[in-house]
Structures are given as C-alpha cells and as structure tokens.
Design a protein around this motif. Structure first.
Motif, PDB file in Angstrom:
ATOM      1  N   VAL A   1      51.991  11.601  41.152  1.00 45.05           N
ATOM      2  CA  VAL A   1      51.965  10.233  41.711  1.00 45.05           C
ATOM      3  C   VAL A   1      51.683   8.984  40.859  1.00 45.05           C
ATOM      4  O   VAL A   1      52.354   8.113  40.708  1.00 45.05           O
ATOM      5  N   GLU A   2      50.487   9.312  40.252  1.00 45.08           N
ATOM      6  CA  GLU A   2      49.868   8.302  39.454  1.00 45.08           C
ATOM      7  C   GLU A   2      51.017   8.132  38.045  1.00 45.08           C
ATOM      8  O   GLU A   2      51.016   6.973  37.650  1.00 45.08           O
ATOM      9  N   LYS A   3      51.563   9.189  37.801  1.00 48.18           N
ATOM     10  CA  LYS A   3      52.457   9.216  36.372  1.00 48.18           C
ATOM     11  C   LYS A   3      53.447   8.459  36.679  1.00 48.18           C
ATOM     12  O   LYS A   3      54.363   7.864  35.802  1.00 48.18           O
ATOM     13  N   ARG A   4      54.204   8.858  37.882  1.00 45.43           N
ATOM     14  CA  ARG A   4      55.658   8.750  37.996  1.00 45.43           C
ATOM     15  C   ARG A   4      55.685   7.379  38.706  1.00 45.43           C
ATOM     16  O   ARG A   4      56.509   6.383  38.112  1.00 45.43           O
ATOM     17  N   ILE A   5      54.764   6.694  39.289  1.00 45.50           N
ATOM     18  CA  ILE A   5      54.893   5.422  39.891  1.00 45.50           C
ATOM     19  C   ILE A   5      53.877   4.444  39.604  1.00 45.50           C
ATOM     20  O   ILE A   5      53.575   3.498  40.301  1.00 45.50           O
ATOM     21  N   ALA A   6      52.791   4.950  39.000  1.00 41.16           N
ATOM     22  CA  ALA A   6      51.414   4.307  38.811  1.00 41.16           C
ATOM     23  C   ALA A   6      50.710   3.561  39.776  1.00 41.16           C
ATOM     24  O   ALA A   6      49.978   2.655  39.793  1.00 41.16           O
ATOM     25  N   LEU A   7      50.895   4.653  40.905  1.00 43.29           N
ATOM     26  CA  LEU A   7      50.091   4.210  41.989  1.00 43.29           C
ATOM     27  C   LEU A   7      48.815   5.176  42.250  1.00 43.29           C
ATOM     28  O   LEU A   7      48.998   6.199  42.143  1.00 43.29           O
ATOM     29  N   ARG A   8      47.669   4.176  42.274  1.00 47.80           N
ATOM     30  CA  ARG A   8      46.332   5.094  42.172  1.00 47.80           C
ATOM     31  C   ARG A   8      45.940   5.425  43.589  1.00 47.80           C
ATOM     32  O   ARG A   8      46.197   4.570  44.534  1.00 47.80           O
ATOM     33  N   LEU A   9      45.682   6.581  43.832  1.00 48.93           N
ATOM     34  CA  LEU A   9      45.435   6.940  45.242  1.00 48.93           C
ATOM     35  C   LEU A   9      44.078   7.057  45.572  1.00 48.93           C
ATOM     36  O   LEU A   9      43.230   7.439  44.587  1.00 48.93           O
ATOM     37  N   GLY A  10      43.323   6.381  46.668  1.00 49.25           N
ATOM     38  CA  GLY A  10      42.082   6.704  47.081  1.00 49.25           C
ATOM     39  C   GLY A  10      41.566   7.629  47.800  1.00 49.25           C
ATOM     40  O   GLY A  10      41.697   8.936  47.046  1.00 49.25           O
ATOM     41  N   TYR A  11      41.449   7.992  49.074  1.00 52.10           N
ATOM     42  CA  TYR A  11      41.082   9.092  49.922  1.00 52.10           C
ATOM     43  C   TYR A  11      42.314   9.968  49.892  1.00 52.10           C
ATOM     44  O   TYR A  11      43.380   9.508  50.106  1.00 52.10           O
ATOM     45  N   ILE A  12      42.106  11.126  49.721  1.00 53.42           N
ATOM     46  CA  ILE A  12      43.220  12.175  49.895  1.00 53.42           C
ATOM     47  C   ILE A  12      42.613  13.414  50.867  1.00 53.42           C
ATOM     48  O   ILE A  12      41.357  13.704  50.745  1.00 53.42           O
ATOM     49  N   GLU A  13      43.271  13.944  51.708  1.00 56.51           N
ATOM     50  CA  GLU A  13      43.040  14.974  52.579  1.00 56.51           C
ATOM     51  C   GLU A  13      44.137  15.727  52.796  1.00 56.51           C
ATOM     52  O   GLU A  13      45.052  15.366  53.071  1.00 56.51           O
ATOM     53  N   GLN A  14      43.845  17.204  52.583  1.00 56.69           N
ATOM     54  CA  GLN A  14      45.031  18.103  52.991  1.00 56.69           C
ATOM     55  C   GLN A  14      45.155  18.281  54.173  1.00 56.69           C
ATOM     56  O   GLN A  14      44.256  18.382  55.211  1.00 56.69           O
ATOM     57  N   LEU A  15      46.385  18.083  54.815  1.00 62.98           N
ATOM     58  CA  LEU A  15      46.755  18.228  56.228  1.00 62.98           C
ATOM     59  C   LEU A  15      46.982  19.618  56.967  1.00 62.98           C
ATOM     60  O   LEU A  15      46.340  20.155  57.821  1.00 62.98           O
ATOM     61  N   TYR A  16      48.100  20.153  56.050  1.00 62.29           N
ATOM     62  CA  TYR A  16      48.642  21.581  56.880  1.00 62.29           C
ATOM     63  C   TYR A  16      49.353  22.198  55.781  1.00 62.29           C
ATOM     64  O   TYR A  16      50.038  21.306  55.019  1.00 62.29           O
ATOM     65  N   THR A  17      49.860  23.321  56.016  1.00 57.92           N
ATOM     66  CA  THR A  17      50.961  24.098  55.021  1.00 57.92           C
ATOM     67  C   THR A  17      52.085  23.992  56.173  1.00 57.92           C
ATOM     68  O   THR A  17      52.066  24.787  57.087  1.00 57.92           O
ATOM     69  N   PHE A  18      52.932  23.489  55.643  1.00 60.77           N
ATOM     70  CA  PHE A  18      54.235  23.329  56.567  1.00 60.77           C
ATOM     71  C   PHE A  18      55.507  24.650  55.783  1.00 60.77           C
ATOM     72  O   PHE A  18      55.809  24.287  54.551  1.00 60.77           O
ATOM     73  N   GLY A  19      55.725  25.546  56.399  1.00 47.37           N
ATOM     74  CA  GLY A  19      56.519  26.897  55.887  1.00 47.37           C
ATOM     75  C   GLY A  19      57.448  27.324  56.774  1.00 47.37           C
ATOM     76  O   GLY A  19      57.975  28.427  56.645  1.00 47.37           O
ATOM     77  N   ASP A  20      57.670  26.584  58.124  1.00 45.73           N
ATOM     78  CA  ASP A  20      58.743  27.201  58.872  1.00 45.73           C
ATOM     79  C   ASP A  20      60.071  27.474  58.179  1.00 45.73           C
ATOM     80  O   ASP A  20      60.575  26.929  57.472  1.00 45.73           O
ATOM     81  N   ARG A  21      60.575  28.623  58.599  1.00 44.31           N
ATOM     82  CA  ARG A  21      62.089  29.221  58.195  1.00 44.31           C
ATOM     83  C   ARG A  21      63.067  27.769  58.295  1.00 44.31           C
ATOM     84  O   ARG A  21      63.039  27.466  59.475  1.00 44.31           O
ATOM     85  N   GLY A  22      64.008  27.690  57.398  1.00 47.60           N
ATOM     86  CA  GLY A  22      64.989  26.620  57.766  1.00 47.60           C
ATOM     87  C   GLY A  22      64.649  25.166  57.611  1.00 47.60           C
ATOM     88  O   GLY A  22      65.452  24.311  57.839  1.00 47.60           O
TER      89      GLY A  22
END
Length: 326
Positions: free
Chosen positions: A63-84
C-alpha cells in the motif's frame, strides 16, 4: 487415493478494507480495474514470503509503495476462502484465499492525487451498505424495500433440504434487523449483509450463481468477488472496536474539536449521538485533553481544540467510547 482428481493450486492474497473519514463520512479505499467492469474492488496483492516475513508487513509495503498511503492501525479480520469466491476466467485449478485486513488512515490532497494515479478512490461505505446509516433516523429503505422483501423470502419454499425453515429465517431476520422485541445492534453488519445475500437482494448473489435473478431492485453498490462481505466484516469490527480501544483517533488529525470527534464517531457507528451526552462520555473516559488553541467557527464563538491523551493507554486496559449497541 484417486489419481484422476485435478490438482488445485492455492494462492494467498491480502485484501485491505482501508478506512478514512472524508467530510465527516466513513470511506473505504476502492480500486477500479481497467477491464470494463464498473464494480469496485478492495486493494489486493499476493503474499510474497520471500520478501515479507508477515502478512501485515507485506500489506503495509504494498500500500505504501503503490499509493504512498501510510497506514495507522491494522488488524487482521478473517480468512476468506470459500469456493467460487473469485469467479475469474482462466482460474481452473487455482483457488485464491484472501487474508482480510482492516486498516485506518487519514487523507490529504497529496495522497488523493497519488490514489487517482493508481486507479484508486475513496467511496462512502454507506454506498455499499445503505441500510446501516441511522445518523438521520431509521433508513426508509428498510421499511420500503428490505423488510417486505425479507418477509417474502422468509415464507418462500426452501432451496433444498438443507435450507433453513421459515421459523429459522424469521428468527435470524428479527435478531439481525432489530424487529419485535430485539433492538437494532449496529455491530451485526455482516449478519445483515449475509441475510440479504441469501435472500437474493444484492447483485453478488446473481453473479455468484446463488440465485437466477433479483426479484427486487439490487440494494447498495455491488463489488467484485466477495469484497462487499469483507467490507461488512470490517465495518462490524470497527464499530465494536471503538467501544473499547481508542482507534477512532487514528482517523482524526492531531488537533480537533469535540464536534469533529463526535461527527467521526457518528460516521463509524451509523447512529446520531446527543451532543451533551457525548461530551460527558468523552470527559468521563478522559481520552482527550485541551491544547489551549481554538478554531474559528462560522457564525459562532471559536471552538476549543483537543488532542488524544496518550497517557490513557498506560492507565486503563480498555479505553474507548461505549456508544449504543451491546
């Protein structure tokens, strides 16, 4: 072990629901692809274990390299892996599993220019989830479109023997949408979206082959793949998080008025807050302190400026703003 089963390659990607408050409304960073499909998607990139030790460092770096947007707080939500979940041409034998993240940031004019160059833009999250915005009262969409359609779905024949009964559907609708003796709970965002999906009230249900056509107008802006589900997960997580962690200040400038802080909390929670009650809540939580400065207000006396009181992190295990909800 059968040998005629085609091999499936599993790839791991990173999806980010990046949130900022723009003009006192909550926005999600969306990406437009150049393939003619007008639907938004969330920023995405493959995880490269050769370059990054963790998922989070990979997400920040991309994110920071592609659009120079510095992120503050980050939290993992969930793993999304349903078929299709991807539904892309040429994906036979390949399955994409996405690790979803919630990330908070601030915006400025320079960042917005870089976003435009990268094909990204800020989109009001209530465009995707319009039934969630109660800041100006109960949304008319609920009583005019959503609840009548859900009532018809509740009593429709089951899809198959594994489908929920009418009584089970009714129980879920009452709990998710706050009917009868149940209150509206602003944190049940994902449950409401999944009900609308199952009832065939969002366009993704048709695209995914869950239903043949929509019997009612499509509700909210559709997104690619299962990205609106990821957005709903992020909104629910953030609405719960602001009640026991001071993450809302990741969305605020270093100095702010209490009016701006209230507008930001209202934007995230989707509910109107009484001004004096909110100020008592903030004062009681001891989350802010005056800077001694003021901001000139149009048509009124200057408003006092405040900043986040960081000492609270050492004084209390769960400092937050417990507004509404559970």
């Amino acid at each position: 072990m059968p040998t005629d089963v085609p091999a499936v390659t599993v790839e791991i990607g990173l999806n980010a629901a990046i949130v900022a408050v723009v003009n006192r409304s909550p926005h999600i960073l969306a990406v437009s692809e150049a393939d003619g499909d007008a639907r938004d998607s969330l920023p995405f990139g493959p995880f490269d274990p050769a370059r990054h030790r963790t998922f989070e460092t990979g997400l920040r770096d991309r994110v920071e390299k592609r659009i120079a947007l510095r992120l503050g707080y980050i939290e993992q939500l969930y793993t999304f892996g349903d078929r299709g979940r991807q539904r892309l041409p040429g994906e036979e034998g390949k399955h994409m599993v996405s690790v979803g993240y919630l990330a908070l940031t601030r915006t400025d004019a320079e960042n917005n220019e870089r976003l435009a160059e990268a094909g990204a833009h800020w989109r009001d999250w209530y465009g995707y989830l319009p039934w969630e915005d109660w800041r100006w009262g109960r949304p008319a969409l609920l009583d005019q479109v959503i609840l009548p359609a859900l009532a018809r779905w509740e009593n429709s024949p089951p899809y198959d023997e594994r489908s929920a009964s009418a009584a089970q559907r009714r129980s879920r609708i009452r709990l998710a949408f706050g009917l009868d003796d149940f209150p509206w709970d602003e944190e049940r965002v994902l449950e409401r979206y999944e009900l609308l999906y199952e009832a065939g009230l969002v366009r993704e249900a048709v695209i995914d082959g869950h239903c043949r056509d929509l019997d009612n107008p499509a509700i909210g802006l559709a997104m690619r793949h299962d990205h609106r589900r990821i957005v709903a997960t992020a909104v629910a997580r953030l609405r719960g998080k602001i009640k026991y962690r001071p993450v809302v200040f990741e969305l605020m400038p270093p100095e702010f008025t209490l009016t701006d802080l209230q507008a930001t909390v209202e934007a995230i929670s989707g509910r109107h807050l009484h001004k004096q009650n909110f100020r008592r809540l903030v004062e009681g939580a001891e989350l802010v302190e005056p800077t001694g400065g003021t901001l000139a207000s149009t048509g009124g006396r200057p408003a006092a400026l405040f900043r986040f009181r960081r000492q609270i992190l050492d004084e209390r295990p769960a400092p937050g703003l417990k507004v509404g909800g559970r």
